[in-house]
Scaffold this motif. Structure first.
Motif, PDB file in Angstrom:
ATOM      1  N   PRO A 150       9.492  -2.281  -1.091  1.00  0.00           N
ATOM      2  CA  PRO A 150       8.850  -1.464  -2.116  1.00  0.00           C
ATOM      3  C   PRO A 150       7.527  -2.048  -2.614  1.00  0.00           C
ATOM      4  CG  PRO A 150      10.776  -2.563  -3.034  1.00  0.00           C
ATOM      5  CD  PRO A 150      10.764  -2.835  -1.557  1.00  0.00           C
ATOM      6  N   VAL A 151       7.376  -3.352  -2.548  1.00  0.00           N
ATOM      7  CA  VAL A 151       6.114  -3.968  -2.977  1.00  0.00           C
ATOM      8  C   VAL A 151       5.004  -3.593  -1.999  1.00  0.00           C
ATOM      9  CG1 VAL A 151       4.920  -6.162  -3.369  1.00  0.00           C
ATOM     10  CG2 VAL A 151       7.260  -5.844  -4.206  1.00  0.00           C
ATOM     11  N   ALA A 152       5.247  -3.799  -0.711  1.00  0.00           N
ATOM     12  CA  ALA A 152       4.240  -3.462   0.301  1.00  0.00           C
ATOM     13  C   ALA A 152       3.951  -1.964   0.292  1.00  0.00           C
ATOM     14  CB  ALA A 152       4.714  -3.908   1.684  1.00  0.00           C
ATOM     15  N   TRP A 153       4.987  -1.138   0.180  1.00  0.00           N
ATOM     16  CA  TRP A 153       4.796   0.308   0.169  1.00  0.00           C
ATOM     17  C   TRP A 153       3.940   0.725  -1.026  1.00  0.00           C
ATOM     18  CZ3 TRP A 153       5.184   4.637  -2.703  1.00  0.00           C
ATOM     19  CH2 TRP A 153       5.160   5.852  -2.039  1.00  0.00           C
ATOM     20  N   SER A 154       4.234   0.182  -2.197  1.00  0.00           N
ATOM     21  CA  SER A 154       3.491   0.539  -3.408  1.00  0.00           C
ATOM     22  C   SER A 154       2.029   0.127  -3.307  1.00  0.00           C
ATOM     23  CB  SER A 154       4.132  -0.113  -4.636  1.00  0.00           C
ATOM     24  OG  SER A 154       5.432   0.398  -4.833  1.00  0.00           O
ATOM     25  N   PHE A 184       0.433   2.597  -1.037  1.00  0.00           N
ATOM     26  CA  PHE A 184       0.284   3.893  -1.707  1.00  0.00           C
ATOM     27  C   PHE A 184      -0.927   3.890  -2.628  1.00  0.00           C
ATOM     28  CE2 PHE A 184       0.900   6.813  -5.208  1.00  0.00           C
ATOM     29  CZ  PHE A 184       1.215   7.993  -4.552  1.00  0.00           C
ATOM     30  N   LEU A 185      -1.061   2.859  -3.438  1.00  0.00           N
ATOM     31  CA  LEU A 185      -2.191   2.814  -4.366  1.00  0.00           C
ATOM     32  C   LEU A 185      -3.514   2.674  -3.622  1.00  0.00           C
ATOM     33  CD1 LEU A 185      -0.726   0.734  -7.315  1.00  0.00           C
ATOM     34  CD2 LEU A 185      -1.007   3.214  -7.133  1.00  0.00           C
ATOM     35  N   ALA A 186      -3.530   1.945  -2.513  1.00  0.00           N
ATOM     36  CA  ALA A 186      -4.753   1.839  -1.711  1.00  0.00           C
ATOM     37  C   ALA A 186      -5.134   3.208  -1.149  1.00  0.00           C
ATOM     38  CB  ALA A 186      -4.557   0.832  -0.584  1.00  0.00           C
ATOM     39  N   GLY A 187      -4.167   3.937  -0.615  1.00  0.00           N
ATOM     40  CA  GLY A 187      -4.434   5.269  -0.076  1.00  0.00           C
ATOM     41  C   GLY A 187      -4.855   6.250  -1.148  1.00  0.00           C
ATOM     42  N   ALA A 188      -4.272   6.139  -2.331  1.00  0.00           N
ATOM     43  CA  ALA A 188      -4.588   7.061  -3.429  1.00  0.00           C
ATOM     44  C   ALA A 188      -6.010   6.875  -3.946  1.00  0.00           C
ATOM     45  CB  ALA A 188      -3.584   6.879  -4.565  1.00  0.00           C
ATOM     46  N   GLN A 189      -6.645   5.753  -3.599  1.00  0.00           N
ATOM     47  CA  GLN A 189      -8.044   5.528  -3.985  1.00  0.00           C
ATOM     48  C   GLN A 189      -9.003   6.215  -3.022  1.00  0.00           C
ATOM     49  OE1 GLN A 189      -8.607   1.306  -4.282  1.00  0.00           O
ATOM     50  NE2 GLN A 189      -7.096   1.100  -5.905  1.00  0.00           N
ATOM     51  N   TRP A 213       3.494  -0.835   4.270  1.00  0.00           N
ATOM     52  CA  TRP A 213       2.169  -0.638   3.680  1.00  0.00           C
ATOM     53  C   TRP A 213       1.518   0.625   4.244  1.00  0.00           C
ATOM     54  CZ3 TRP A 213      -2.908  -0.033   4.829  1.00  0.00           C
ATOM     55  CH2 TRP A 213      -3.828  -0.245   3.803  1.00  0.00           C
ATOM     56  N   PHE A 214       1.544   0.781   5.568  1.00  0.00           N
ATOM     57  CA  PHE A 214       0.936   1.968   6.176  1.00  0.00           C
ATOM     58  C   PHE A 214       1.661   3.247   5.775  1.00  0.00           C
ATOM     59  CE2 PHE A 214      -1.093  -1.025   9.168  1.00  0.00           C
ATOM     60  CZ  PHE A 214      -2.408  -0.573   9.033  1.00  0.00           C
ATOM     61  N   SER A 215       2.966   3.180   5.650  1.00  0.00           N
ATOM     62  CA  SER A 215       3.730   4.340   5.200  1.00  0.00           C
ATOM     63  C   SER A 215       3.291   4.746   3.791  1.00  0.00           C
ATOM     64  CB  SER A 215       5.224   4.018   5.231  1.00  0.00           C
ATOM     65  OG  SER A 215       5.979   5.099   4.758  1.00  0.00           O
ATOM     66  N   GLY A 216       3.143   3.762   2.919  1.00  0.00           N
ATOM     67  CA  GLY A 216       2.665   4.042   1.562  1.00  0.00           C
ATOM     68  C   GLY A 216       1.240   4.551   1.564  1.00  0.00           C
ATOM     69  N   LEU A 266      11.173   6.059  -5.675  1.00  0.00           N
ATOM     70  CA  LEU A 266      10.489   5.330  -6.741  1.00  0.00           C
ATOM     71  C   LEU A 266       9.917   6.272  -7.789  1.00  0.00           C
ATOM     72  CD1 LEU A 266       8.448   2.775  -4.597  1.00  0.00           C
ATOM     73  CD2 LEU A 266      10.642   2.416  -5.715  1.00  0.00           C
ATOM     74  N   THR A 267       9.814   5.784  -8.994  1.00  0.00           N
ATOM     75  CA  THR A 267       9.126   6.529 -10.045  1.00  0.00           C
ATOM     76  C   THR A 267       7.672   6.052 -10.067  1.00  0.00           C
ATOM     77  OG1 THR A 267       9.553   4.882 -11.760  1.00  0.00           O
ATOM     78  CG2 THR A 267      11.245   6.591 -11.439  1.00  0.00           C
ATOM     79  N   PRO A 268       6.759   6.820 -10.658  1.00  0.00           N
ATOM     80  CA  PRO A 268       5.376   6.350 -10.769  1.00  0.00           C
ATOM     81  C   PRO A 268       5.268   4.994 -11.464  1.00  0.00           C
ATOM     82  CG  PRO A 268       5.474   8.682 -11.248  1.00  0.00           C
ATOM     83  CD  PRO A 268       6.902   8.198 -11.132  1.00  0.00           C
ATOM     84  N   THR A 269       6.106   4.762 -12.454  1.00  0.00           N
ATOM     85  CA  THR A 269       6.092   3.470 -13.155  1.00  0.00           C
ATOM     86  C   THR A 269       6.507   2.343 -12.219  1.00  0.00           C
ATOM     87  OG1 THR A 269       6.576   4.561 -15.255  1.00  0.00           O
ATOM     88  CG2 THR A 269       7.023   2.194 -15.124  1.00  0.00           C
ATOM     89  N   GLN A 270       7.522   2.576 -11.406  1.00  0.00           N
ATOM     90  CA  GLN A 270       7.959   1.549 -10.462  1.00  0.00           C
ATOM     91  C   GLN A 270       6.865   1.235  -9.438  1.00  0.00           C
ATOM     92  OE1 GLN A 270      11.570   3.604  -9.273  1.00  0.00           O
ATOM     93  NE2 GLN A 270      12.795   1.863 -10.000  1.00  0.00           N
ATOM     94  N   VAL A 271       6.157   2.257  -8.985  1.00  0.00           N
ATOM     95  CA  VAL A 271       5.066   2.027  -8.028  1.00  0.00           C
ATOM     96  C   VAL A 271       4.049   1.088  -8.643  1.00  0.00           C
ATOM     97  CG1 VAL A 271       3.137   3.100  -6.803  1.00  0.00           C
ATOM     98  CG2 VAL A 271       5.385   4.194  -6.769  1.00  0.00           C
TER      99      VAL A 271
END
Length: 71
Positions: A9-13, A16-21, A39-42, A60-65
């Motif tokens: 979940p750490v790598a995925w999150s 995810f945040l990198a992609g969301a930018q 990481w790539f999945s996120g 995951l919830t947004p807070t957990q991400v």
């Protein structure tokens, strides 16, 4: 038979945040590792969010991400 995979979940999150930018940074994990896969999945899901498409946070919830990405 359905196979499932538990992702880091750490790598995925972080992915995810990198992609969301909209301009993901290079994957910080060694190639072909479970962390790189997560990481790539996120990053794929985060990029979908950035583009305005449907995306999933999985269980995951947004807070957990946010919390996982800080680790």
């Amino acid at each position: 038979m359905i196979r499932t995979r538990t992702v880091d979940p750490v790598a995925w999150s972080k992915g995810f945040l990198a992609g969301a930018q909209g301009n993901p940074t290079p994957c910080p994990y060694p190639a072909s590792t479970p962390e790189a896969w997560a990481w790539f999945s996120g990053a794929i899901e985060g990029t979908a969010k950035w583009l305005g498409h449907g995306y999933s946070l999985g269980s995951l919830t947004p807070t957990q991400v946010q919390e996982y990405a800080r680790q």
